[in-house]
Design a protein around this motif. Sequence first.
Motif, PDB file in Angstrom:
ATOM      1  N   UNK A 198      45.511   6.579 -31.846  1.00 20.86           N
ATOM      2  CA  UNK A 198      45.288   7.500 -30.727  1.00 20.86           C
ATOM      3  C   UNK A 198      46.439   8.479 -30.530  1.00 20.86           C
ATOM      4  N   UNK A 199      47.423   8.458 -31.439  1.00 19.31           N
ATOM      5  CA  UNK A 199      48.518   9.432 -31.343  1.00 19.31           C
ATOM      6  C   UNK A 199      48.531  10.392 -32.537  1.00 19.31           C
ATOM      7  N   UNK A 200      47.393  10.499 -33.233  1.00 19.08           N
ATOM      8  CA  UNK A 200      47.288  11.488 -34.297  1.00 19.08           C
ATOM      9  C   UNK A 200      47.873  11.066 -35.621  1.00 19.08           C
ATOM     10  N   UNK A 201      48.071   9.759 -35.816  1.00 20.16           N
ATOM     11  CA  UNK A 201      48.592   9.259 -37.079  1.00 20.16           C
ATOM     12  C   UNK A 201      47.619   8.220 -37.650  1.00 20.16           C
ATOM     13  N   UNK A 202      48.065   7.462 -38.657  1.00 22.30           N
ATOM     14  CA  UNK A 202      47.233   6.464 -39.311  1.00 22.30           C
ATOM     15  C   UNK A 202      48.005   5.154 -39.340  1.00 22.30           C
ATOM     16  N   UNK A 203      47.284   4.036 -39.219  1.00 24.87           N
ATOM     17  CA  UNK A 203      47.934   2.723 -39.251  1.00 24.87           C
ATOM     18  C   UNK A 203      47.122   1.760 -40.100  1.00 24.87           C
ATOM     19  N   UNK A 204      47.810   0.772 -40.649  1.00 20.34           N
ATOM     20  CA  UNK A 204      47.158  -0.305 -41.394  1.00 20.34           C
ATOM     21  C   UNK A 204      46.459  -1.210 -40.385  1.00 20.34           C
ATOM     22  N   UNK A 205      45.154  -1.394 -40.549  1.00 23.21           N
ATOM     23  CA  UNK A 205      44.360  -2.159 -39.588  1.00 23.21           C
ATOM     24  C   UNK A 205      43.978  -3.534 -40.105  1.00 23.21           C
TER      25      UNK A 205
ATOM     26  N   UNK B 165      54.249  20.089 -37.092  1.00 22.47           N
ATOM     27  CA  UNK B 165      55.506  20.834 -36.926  1.00 22.47           C
ATOM     28  C   UNK B 165      55.389  22.244 -37.485  1.00 22.47           C
ATOM     29  N   UNK B 166      54.739  22.395 -38.629  1.00 23.27           N
ATOM     30  CA  UNK B 166      54.619  23.722 -39.241  1.00 23.27           C
ATOM     31  C   UNK B 166      53.753  24.651 -38.404  1.00 23.27           C
ATOM     32  N   UNK B 167      52.713  24.118 -37.777  1.00 25.52           N
ATOM     33  CA  UNK B 167      51.889  24.952 -36.891  1.00 25.52           C
ATOM     34  C   UNK B 167      52.724  25.419 -35.703  1.00 25.52           C
ATOM     35  N   UNK B 168      53.496  24.507 -35.124  1.00 24.29           N
ATOM     36  CA  UNK B 168      54.358  24.887 -34.001  1.00 24.29           C
ATOM     37  C   UNK B 168      55.382  25.936 -34.433  1.00 24.29           C
TER      38      UNK B 168
ATOM     39  N   UNK C 247      44.900  25.426 -29.165  1.00 21.10           N
ATOM     40  CA  UNK C 247      45.374  24.334 -30.017  1.00 21.10           C
ATOM     41  C   UNK C 247      44.237  23.377 -30.355  1.00 21.10           C
ATOM     42  N   UNK C 248      43.393  23.074 -29.361  1.00 18.26           N
ATOM     43  CA  UNK C 248      42.273  22.174 -29.624  1.00 18.26           C
ATOM     44  C   UNK C 248      41.263  22.813 -30.565  1.00 18.26           C
ATOM     45  N   UNK C 249      41.046  24.091 -30.401  1.00 17.39           N
ATOM     46  CA  UNK C 249      40.123  24.809 -31.287  1.00 17.39           C
ATOM     47  C   UNK C 249      40.626  24.768 -32.734  1.00 17.39           C
TER      48      UNK C 249
ATOM     49  N   UNK D  27      55.246  20.945 -30.994  1.00 13.48           N
ATOM     50  CA  UNK D  27      54.764  20.033 -32.032  1.00 13.48           C
ATOM     51  C   UNK D  27      54.055  18.810 -31.456  1.00 13.48           C
ATOM     52  N   UNK D  28      54.647  18.187 -30.436  1.00 15.57           N
ATOM     53  CA  UNK D  28      54.040  16.978 -29.867  1.00 15.57           C
ATOM     54  C   UNK D  28      52.717  17.290 -29.185  1.00 15.57           C
ATOM     55  N   UNK D  29      52.613  18.452 -28.538  1.00 17.93           N
ATOM     56  CA  UNK D  29      51.360  18.823 -27.885  1.00 17.93           C
ATOM     57  C   UNK D  29      50.281  19.149 -28.917  1.00 17.93           C
TER      58      UNK D  29
END
Length: 227
Positions: free
Chosen positions: A148-155, A184-187, A37-39, A196-198
């Motif tokens: 740090x959870x794999x998303x994007x936020x307004x900074x 989700x699609x990869x999972x 998954x990391x690869x 999906x969460x991993x």
Amino acid sequence: MIGNSIRRGLAALAVLALSLSLAACVTVNIYFPAAAAQKLADQVVDQVYHAAQQGRVEIETKPQAASPTAPSASAAPSAWQRPSRNFGPEQVLGYLGNAVFQSVSGTARAAADLNASSPAVQAAKASVEAQARQLGPYFASGAIGYTNDGLVALRDAAAVPLAERASLPGLVSSYNSALQNLYAQIANANGHPEWSSQIQESFAKAWIAKAPAGYWVQGPNGQWQRK
């Protein structure tokens, strides 16, 4: 009497082999291939960042190659093939041992790679890439960053021109939906929606580790830092 003792011993071994086979099958179902998954995450993230900076919208991922040693479904004999009338205990153990080996081998093959070549995954990646390109100026200015959870936020909304400020939250929300759909699609493509969460965790590490210079990312404690 000796013959009966041998048969009882072989029967006990058969039960043990069957138990090992079932345990191996369960392992295939619950094992998450973290290294694979990391690869994959590293590969996709590299491509998204590169495409966004180069102005491309295409992501190419090599389809998972078939194992050269894996027999075809039509040619491979079933591990549970019906024995002949003269099928003895030794042959039963042989078939059960082969089933154990095939199950364990299946676990190893599952851990070696993840399938990312399905049309759904390809479409999800293309959407992520296109939106990352659109958001490029906001990443560069520090208005938004990867969390740090794999998303994007307004900074920092102040880094956005006033005329564009009202539309940015919607763009960020759309991009986060595209990211979650990719995970989700990869999972789903690998037959394990529960992964999906991993997979998202693997991508979170990649987004932060591989972010271009000038991008803002979150550290483990949620603090923002500039690459």
